[in-house]
Design an enzyme around this catalytic site. Structure first.
Site, PDB file in Angstrom:
ATOM      1  N   ASN A  17       0.877  -1.164   0.168  1.00 14.57           N
ATOM      2  CA  ASN A  17      -0.022   0.158   0.004  1.00 14.57           C
ATOM      3  C   ASN A  17       0.897   1.222   0.021  1.00 14.57           C
ATOM      4  O   ASN A  17       1.921   1.398   0.689  1.00 14.57           O
ATOM      5  CB  ASN A  17      -1.055   0.031   1.268  1.00 14.57           C
ATOM      6  CG  ASN A  17      -1.347  -1.404   1.493  1.00 14.57           C
ATOM      7  OD1 ASN A  17      -2.111  -1.906   0.756  1.00 14.57           O
ATOM      8  ND2 ASN A  17      -1.351  -1.746   2.687  1.00 14.57           N
ATOM      9  N   GLU A  19       8.712  -4.707  -0.603  1.00 13.04           N
ATOM     10  CA  GLU A  19       7.506  -3.687  -0.508  1.00 13.04           C
ATOM     11  C   GLU A  19       7.836  -2.287  -0.964  1.00 13.04           C
ATOM     12  O   GLU A  19       7.346  -1.447  -1.372  1.00 13.04           O
ATOM     13  CB  GLU A  19       7.080  -3.730   0.860  1.00 13.04           C
ATOM     14  CG  GLU A  19       6.505  -5.182   1.080  1.00 13.04           C
ATOM     15  CD  GLU A  19       5.561  -5.816   0.298  1.00 13.04           C
ATOM     16  OE1 GLU A  19       5.006  -5.350  -0.409  1.00 13.04           O
ATOM     17  OE2 GLU A  19       5.946  -7.175  -0.002  1.00 13.04           O
TER      18      GLU A  19
END
Length: 851
Positions: free
Chosen positions: A272, A305
């Site tokens: 995210n 990530e």
């Protein structure tokens, strides 16, 4: 005009900006929401169609830029996860705003907007609310255009209890006490991004002080009481952010980045934008007490990530067929990043183990292309697998090494720059790399991306010794190839008349010839071991190579030679004695991953042998491992390389379990007792090995000890370590107890399927675990995250009993799993294991006895 595709939303309305306000009620496991979505209407419409599931849209109004208001009624298409807002009137092209109120449920399925629980230091149960939206679960949190190319900006506001922490994608721009026990936390608007990257987290968290890197604040958030486990993750995150911005030549595209450890999480982590969520084991770690492998995992996941902030968030695939590129490239970049962070860890060598596992899957007839056509988004679930991550990263590394690291980097930077804030197809990347390198990247890569499998490159020397013949055909463990060809970038290194030379060959046809510049001493095809293919040398060349393997081959090249030999044995292309002979050369080896490649297949042999014949394998294991283990000893020497600790642990583990060495088992028990009294007495690299040995060889007392330690674990790594120790015993009654434990609240649903799989994969556990899975199938399917079911079933590939294999096939035929391709691959691996057992079982005892 073609009929609209039922699972794709109409393009008549395009979202531009979401203004979201959500009010979660953690105690009631529910939430209320408001959404104001600015959209562009491209042609006149009488209805608004968007995604929503498990939501109740209470009100919906469509407002034009000049103030016209259209009321509406709402209907739902549950199978397609859509809501249709029928307008009272017609909305003309132009700018409009869709205003809605809605309610939803904080589910316990680890997707959408869900709740996670933990027990705090006082023994009180606490609840947090968090999100996991990839691939198509944002629609469970707010009505939206939940497709990756409907990019928009997001302005999020969370109304939460006064004592709770609230985190979302953007930085906090206002934190207002409402005077009623609630706070209203408003976050900065994001860049244009896909809905699956939106995130919000609410609960009792503590956050580190920010570390500022290139002007960007980085924090780690964890549940209260675990803040002392954040230092290493913060260090890794700071390195990754700076390294990646420098590599891409593009500044980080947002205002902050928070890394958040969540107690219940179905995946490893989720990228995210600015609000990355993790399993606790992938972010929180006690640096002083952790093994090198545990630190490596944290560093790699954080780097993975962080790489997504550019590759996936800034530039995103148009549709889910392109998800492989997001994940493959993030995997490639995590390795590049960690290699710069800790060069002594030699992560590219360790990646050779993962690549070999991908090649095992890709050597099946049931494999798939890296990229394939995806219709419904659920079809993309099969892409979150070893072929996307490991094969995808491996072929990117192969291309990088063939083109050269700098031309490749320039191509990546060009791709990200040209497509910033947009959506792309795979071909856009190849175009950028071709423009930067001048090489035909698309032509080379198409055969690796759009065609399943990989080649076996065979190497022969002409009778006069003047040239090498290189030929290719598809490698399969069983079955016949269909004449597939690849464009194979081959790097050669050879010694001719004592002179080492290199050459580069692009093998595009079935075979080619390469001149040898003098009397050949030895040759390495796949020099550097970056190619995603296997190599079969004719016998004379293989013998020459094995004679110099420890002097002339790098660790990754040696690992690849061992892996290729093991694959040849498993496929029936070479006898088991060839592999055993190569393993007998391991006592001269000092790399832990080369040892790992050699020891892995011995576990399969252990499952094949009868109880009466197992001592033959145990003696073989002790004979090849004890000399080096005795040399290394139990305790690290001052200044020894970091990977030596991993090697020591790997040897001890296999000697104490597969090798059944009584001395090692006794010492492990003694060392574990001392460790429990004083953790400083045992090197962190050895803790898991010692725990596993004691649990494996233990009984009721040892099991109870592991169970107690699991419940009292002080770190995420300890919790996992002692949980998996409960799957290690060889006592059937204890394994049955572990299986039952997995269906209780003592084991988190994120972990339980993998523990069941660990029992299923063991020699003594398969006959217990499979009936247990059958008996509790409905509970398992409803209780555990859907993505974990095929992962649990992967363990059945270790089964070698033909009758049990038939029972597994029969059950899964009647109880299909949505991830059909993943399950089909595991079933084919199961069949391959049974076929290998049938083929070698009669002669394996004699082969071991003759060593």
């Amino acid at each position: 005009m073609p009929d609209p595709v039922p699972y794709r939303l109409p393009r008549t309305i395009v979202p531009e900006r979401y203004d979201l306000t959500l009010t979660p009620d953690l105690g009631a496991a529910s939430f209320a929401g408001q959404a104001r979505i600015r959209v562009n209407v491209t042609e006149a419409v009488t209805e608004v169609v968007l995604n929503a599931v498990e939501l109740d849209i209470l009100t919906a109004e469509f407002v034009s830029s000049d103030g016209e208001r259209l009321t509406s009624s709402v209907s739902y298409d549950e199978p397609e996860e859509r809501a249709t807002i029928a307008l009272v009137g017609t909305a003309q092209p132009g700018s409009w705003e869709l205003d809605m109120t809605f309610t939803g449920v904080l589910n316990d399925k680890l997707h959408g907007f869900y709740r996670s629980t933990f027990c705090d230091a006082t023994g009180t149960d606490q609840v947090i609310a968090t999100t996991q939206f990839e691939a198509t679960d944002a629609r469970r949190a707010f009505p939206c255009w939940d497709e990756p190319d409907f990019k928009a900006t997001f302005a999020v506001t969370l109304i939460v209890d006064r004592d709770l922490t609230a985190i979302s994608n953007g930085a906090v721009i206002e934190d207002l006490d409402l005077g009623n026990g609630k706070r209203q936390v408003t976050f900065a608007e994001t860049m244009p991004m896909s809905t699956y990257l939106v995130a919000f987290v609410v609960g009792h968290f503590e956050q580190t002080e920010p570390v500022v890197v290139d002007g960007i604040p980085i924090r780690i958030a964890s549940i209260k009481g675990k803040g002392h486990l954040t230092d290493f993750g913060l260090e890794a995150a700071a390195h990754a952010l700076h390294f990646l911005a420098d590599y891409f030549g593009i500044a980080y595209p947002h205002d902050k980045i928070d890394h958040i450890a969540v107690p219940d999480f179905a995946f490893g982590a989720m990228e995210n934008l600015g609000c990355v969520t993790y399993r606790e084991t992938a972010l929180l770690v006690d640096q002083a007490a952790a093994s090198r492998l545990e630190l490596d995992r944290v560093a790699q996941v954080v780097a993975h990530e962080t790489a997504h902030m550019w590759f996936g968030d800034l530039v995103t695939m148009k549709w889910w067929n392109g998800i492989w590129l997001n994940e493959a490239f993030a995997t490639f970049m995590e390795l590049l990043t960690v290699d710069a962070f800790r060069p002594d860890w030699e992560v590219w060598v360790t990646f050779g183990i993962g690549r070999s596992a991908a090649m095992m899957t890709d050597g099946l007839t049931s494999t798939r292309p890296v990229e394939f056509a995806v219709g419904r988004p659920c079809e993309a679930e099969g892409m979150f697998d070893i072929l996307t991550y490991q094969k995808g990263a491996a072929v990117l590394r192969m291309l990088e090494q063939y083109l050269g690291p700098e031309p490749f980097r320039q191509g990546i930077s060009r791709y990200l720059t040209e497509h910033s804030y947009g959506n792309t197809e795979t071909t856009d990347l190849w175009d950028a790399i071709e423009a930067a390198s001048g090489e035909p990247a698309r032509a080379v890569m198409d055969s690796w991306i759009y065609q399943g499998g990989y080649p076996l490159v065979s190497v022969g020397l002409s009778p006069d010794g003047e040239y090498l013949t290189l030929s290719q055909r598809r490698f399969l463990y069983r079955g016949d190839d269909s004449g597939e060809l690849w464009q194979v970038p081959i790097n050669l290194r050879l010694s001719a008349d004592g002179q080492v030379k290199t050459a580069r060959v692009l093998l595009t046809e079935e075979s080619t010839e390469v001149a040898v510049p003098g009397p050949l001493d030895w040759v390495v095809v796949n020099a550097g071991a970056w190619g995603f293919y296997r190599v079969r040398y004719e016998e004379s060349l293989l013998q020459r190579l094995r004679a110099v393997m420890h002097e002339q081959l790098s660790p990754l090249e040696r690992l690849t030679l061992v892996s290729d030999t093991a694959a040849s044995m498993l496929a029936g292309h070479s006898p088991v004695t060839d592999f055993l002979s190569l393993v007998e050369q391991l006592p001269a080896e000092r790399d832990p991953d080369v040892w790992g490649a050699g020891l892995g297949p011995l576990g399969l042999m252990d499952r094949i042998l009868s109880d009466a014949d197992r001592p033959l394998l145990q003696a073989f294991v002790r004979r090849i491992t004890r000399p080096l283990l005795d040399e290394l000893g139990w305790d690290p020497a001052p200044g020894e390389p970091e990977r030596t600790g991993t090697l020591r642990a790997r040897l001890l583990s296999v000697v104490g379990t597969l090798g059944a060495d009584p001395g090692v088992r006794d010492e492990a028990r003694s060392r574990l007792e001392l460790y429990f009294a004083n953790p400083a007495t045992l090197a962190p690299d050895l803790v898991t090995a010692v725990v596993t040995i004691v649990a494996y060889a233990g009984g009721e007392d040892e099991y109870q000890l592991m169970y107690e330690r699991f419940g009292a674990a002080a770190t995420p790594q300890d919790q996992v370590r002692f949980l998996y120790a409960l799957a290690a015993p060889q006592v059937p009654e204890l394994l049955s107890r572990t299986l039952e434990l997995c269906l209780t609240n003592e084991v988190r649903t994120q972990d339980a399927p993998y523990v069941i799989g660990s029992v299923l994969a063991s020699r003594g556990g398969a006959r217990l675990a499979w009936p247990f899975i059958q008996q509790h199938w409905d509970t398992i399917r409803s209780r555990f995250p859907g993505n974990s079911i095929p992962r649990m079933l992967e363990a059945m590939s270790s089964v070698t009993d033909a009758a049990l294999a038939r029972a597994i096939h029969a059950f899964l035929d009647e109880h299909p799993v949505p991830q059909e391709t993943l399950v089909a691959q595991s079933l084919e691996k199961l069949d391959n294991s049974v076929a290998f057992a049938d083929r070698v079982a009669p002669d394996l005892p004699a082969a071991l006895q003759q060593r």
